[in-house]
Design a protein around this motif. Structure first.
Motif, mmCIF file in Angstrom:
data_model
loop_
_atom_site.group_PDB
_atom_site.id
_atom_site.type_symbol
_atom_site.label_atom_id
_atom_site.label_comp_id
_atom_site.label_asym_id
_atom_site.label_seq_id
_atom_site.Cartn_x
_atom_site.Cartn_y
_atom_site.Cartn_z
ATOM 1 N N ASP A 155 0.818 -1.001 -0.030
ATOM 2 C CA ASP A 155 0.033 -0.039 -0.033
ATOM 3 C C ASP A 155 0.980 1.304 -0.017
ATOM 4 N N ARG A 156 2.066 1.040 0.137
ATOM 5 C CA ARG A 156 3.050 2.197 0.383
ATOM 6 C C ARG A 156 3.923 2.433 -1.117
ATOM 7 N N GLY A 157 3.987 1.464 -1.872
ATOM 8 C CA GLY A 157 4.493 1.715 -3.108
ATOM 9 C C GLY A 157 4.464 0.591 -4.039
ATOM 10 N N ALA A 158 4.586 0.326 -5.303
ATOM 11 C CA ALA A 158 4.864 -0.662 -6.212
ATOM 12 C C ALA A 158 6.051 -1.146 -6.313
ATOM 13 N N THR A 159 7.064 -0.347 -6.060
ATOM 14 C CA THR A 159 8.469 -0.848 -5.974
ATOM 15 C C THR A 159 9.126 -0.658 -4.452
ATOM 16 N N PRO A 160 10.282 -1.487 -4.343
ATOM 17 C CA PRO A 160 11.005 -0.936 -2.923
ATOM 18 C C PRO A 160 11.264 0.541 -2.968
ATOM 19 N N GLU A 161 11.870 1.007 -3.911
ATOM 20 C CA GLU A 161 12.044 2.520 -3.861
ATOM 21 C C GLU A 161 10.947 3.343 -3.802
ATOM 22 N N ASP A 162 9.947 3.006 -4.404
ATOM 23 C CA ASP A 162 8.742 3.808 -4.171
ATOM 24 C C ASP A 162 8.154 3.819 -2.448
ATOM 25 N N ALA A 163 8.022 2.462 -2.090
ATOM 26 C CA ALA A 163 7.738 2.097 -0.533
ATOM 27 C C ALA A 163 8.474 2.855 0.354
ATOM 28 N N ASN A 164 10.074 2.706 0.216
ATOM 29 C CA ASN A 164 11.023 3.294 0.846
ATOM 30 C C ASN A 164 10.622 4.945 1.074
ATOM 31 N N GLU A 165 10.548 5.578 -0.205
ATOM 32 C CA GLU A 165 10.326 7.093 -0.135
ATOM 33 C C GLU A 165 9.112 7.457 0.721
ATOM 34 N N THR A 166 8.007 6.587 0.353
ATOM 35 C CA THR A 166 6.695 7.116 0.658
ATOM 36 C C THR A 166 6.797 6.953 2.286
ATOM 37 N N ILE A 167 7.407 5.907 2.878
ATOM 38 C CA ILE A 167 7.453 5.794 4.224
ATOM 39 C C ILE A 167 8.452 6.862 4.990
ATOM 40 N N LYS A 168 9.349 7.175 4.055
ATOM 41 C CA LYS A 168 10.180 8.396 4.867
ATOM 42 C C LYS A 168 9.591 9.666 4.791
ATOM 43 N N GLN A 169 8.710 9.955 3.876
ATOM 44 C CA GLN A 169 7.877 10.926 3.792
ATOM 45 C C GLN A 169 6.881 11.131 4.912
ATOM 46 N N VAL A 170 6.235 10.109 5.054
ATOM 47 C CA VAL A 170 5.405 9.974 6.406
ATOM 48 C C VAL A 170 6.355 10.514 7.617
ATOM 49 N N LEU A 171 7.307 10.003 7.963
ATOM 50 C CA LEU A 171 8.043 10.380 8.997
ATOM 51 C C LEU A 171 8.528 11.827 9.057
ATOM 52 N N LEU A 172 8.929 12.255 7.871
ATOM 53 C CA LEU A 172 9.537 13.602 7.639
ATOM 54 C C LEU A 172 8.129 14.765 7.870
ATOM 55 N N ARG A 173 7.149 14.253 7.348
ATOM 56 C CA ARG A 173 6.082 15.207 7.580
ATOM 57 C C ARG A 173 5.492 15.427 9.060
ATOM 58 N N GLN A 174 5.977 14.359 9.777
ATOM 59 C CA GLN A 174 5.452 14.591 11.227
ATOM 60 C C GLN A 174 3.983 14.668 11.790
ATOM 61 N N ASP A 175 2.996 14.115 10.945
ATOM 62 C CA ASP A 175 1.537 14.196 11.275
ATOM 63 C C ASP A 175 1.195 12.840 12.180
ATOM 64 N N PRO A 176 0.768 13.074 13.442
ATOM 65 C CA PRO A 176 0.579 12.116 14.241
ATOM 66 C C PRO A 176 -0.257 11.093 14.086
ATOM 67 N N ASP A 177 -1.422 11.474 13.224
ATOM 68 C CA ASP A 177 -2.432 10.531 12.976
ATOM 69 C C ASP A 177 -1.678 9.799 11.331
ATOM 70 N N GLU A 178 -1.009 10.301 10.617
ATOM 71 C CA GLU A 178 -0.401 9.700 9.570
ATOM 72 C C GLU A 178 0.689 8.853 10.063
ATOM 73 N N THR A 179 1.505 9.225 11.330
ATOM 74 C CA THR A 179 2.284 8.205 11.767
ATOM 75 C C THR A 179 1.925 7.243 12.350
ATOM 76 N N TRP A 180 0.667 7.218 13.011
ATOM 77 C CA TRP A 180 0.142 6.321 13.760
ATOM 78 C C TRP A 180 -0.350 5.045 12.720
ATOM 79 N N GLU A 181 -1.079 5.597 11.488
ATOM 80 C CA GLU A 181 -1.445 4.620 10.589
ATOM 81 C C GLU A 181 -0.115 3.829 9.994
#
Length: 346
Positions: free
Chosen positions: A227-253
């Motif tokens: 659900d985070r990306g179709a390739t390892p690179e996409d998934a890795n980047e998507t997850i890093k962006q979640v942590l970078l944005r520092q939104d509590p609800d998004e991080t909890w998800e």
């Protein structure tokens, strides 16, 4: 494709007199919100039993097998399962296979070492574990090898507790907070007190997936990565962006996704592994997160002669039509801390 939550087996391993440190020298083989979480789908999420009070005493360990030298990036591949703050046991395990010396300095030459996440919580020195991994990363690179780490659900939990504290988040079963979930799932006050900006930055930049020598390495036995990306690179980047944005609800998800488990264990597990491998590459999934006795549903039988607990398995668990390798030996349950050389010998 995602997985949901469910009941965990009640299995525990009994204490044995061994070190709890396990190495496979064969050559060329959780945090789950204590607040109930029950998204629909396959699989299950669970909360492991409370950690024991301190690591078990160390005793004599098997003779080490040192990594052989080779060209840069072509040394032997080693993988470490969940550590959960048990620094002394990690140091002993790495010494046994010749990856560090008596002074804890890198001695693996061009070996390649991967940690599958969950460095903190439940055990006594999670920050010490992170410091060791960070230092070995620099020392291994200087020697022509490498030491790398993947993001686990406990890293997401620690980051959330540090950044958001008691800020309410929607747990899916009522209001909760990262700090409450962290404390209830083995969070150590000493780790939070010693957590520094460079630790936070390091955890926030970790990849979540890697394909190495035909092995798809990740922390959690879940297909939620898709659900985070179709390739390892996409998934890795998507997850890093979640942590970078520092939104509590998004991080909890994200935390909820990483706590899901058992995608490869039951009926349909092999198909789930194939789905993940088809998307991300590799021939076998190698994961931590779910302790092996949860996957096998087996409790070691006592010795029939003296009634002593039988020795625990000292190898990873291969399952799902040989498509998945479980690396969490259950260190928080007095199980082994697995340090294994890949590929496993079939």
């Amino acid at each position: 494709m995602t997985q949901g939550a469910g009941q965990e087996p009640a299995t525990r391993w009994e204490t044995t007199p061994d070190t709890g440190v396990s190495t496979a020298t064969v050559a060329p083989p959780s945090v789950e919100p204590t607040v109930p979480v029950a998204p629909p789908g396959e699989g299950a999420s669970d909360a492991p039993p409370p950690y024991p009070a301190g690591p078990p005493p160390a005793v004599a360990a098997p003779e080490p097998v040192a990594g052989t030298r080779g060209e840069e990036g072509t040394g032997p591949l080693w993988v470490v399962g969940d550590v959960h703050g048990y620094l002394d046991r990690l140091r002993a395990a790495l010494r046994e296979v010749g990856l560090i010396d008596a002074e804890d300095a890198w001695s693996g030459g061009t070996a390649r070492l991967w940690f599958l996440g969950d460095f903190t919580d439940r055990g006594p020195d999670g920050i010490g574990v992170i410091d060791l991994v960070m230092r070995l990363s620099a020392e291994a690179a200087a020697a022509g090898g490498y030491c790398k780490a993947l993001l686990g659900n406990h890293e997401v939990l620690l980051l959330g507790a540090h950044r958001f504290g008691d800020t309410p988040v929607d747990s899916g079963a009522g209001t909760a907070s990262f700090r409450a979930a962290w404390m209830l799932n083995g969070g150590q006050a000493a780790d939070m007190e010693r957590l520094c900006d460079h630790h936070v930055q390091w955890m926030s930049r970790l990849d979540s997936l890697a394909v190495v020598d035909g092995h798809l390495l990740l922390h959690s036995d879940t297909t939620a990565y898709l659900d985070r990306g179709a390739t390892p690179e996409d998934a890795n980047e998507t997850i890093k962006q979640v942590l970078l944005r520092q939104d509590p609800d998004e991080t909890w998800e994200l935390f909820r996704d990483f706590t899901r488990r058992f995608a490869f264990r039951d009926e349909g597990g092999a198909q789930a592994a194939r789905e993940l491998l088809a998307a991300y590459g590799g021939e076998r999934v190698v994961h931590g997160h779910s302790p092996i006795p949860y996957l096998t549903g087996e409790e070691p039988e006592p010795d029939p002669v003296d009634g002593a607990p039988a020795p625990r398995p000292r190898l990873p668990h291969v399952y799902a039509d040989d498509l998945a390798i479980a690396m969490d030996g259950g260190v928080t349950m007095d199980g082994p801390l697995l340090v294994v050389r890949l590929p496993l010998e079939d």
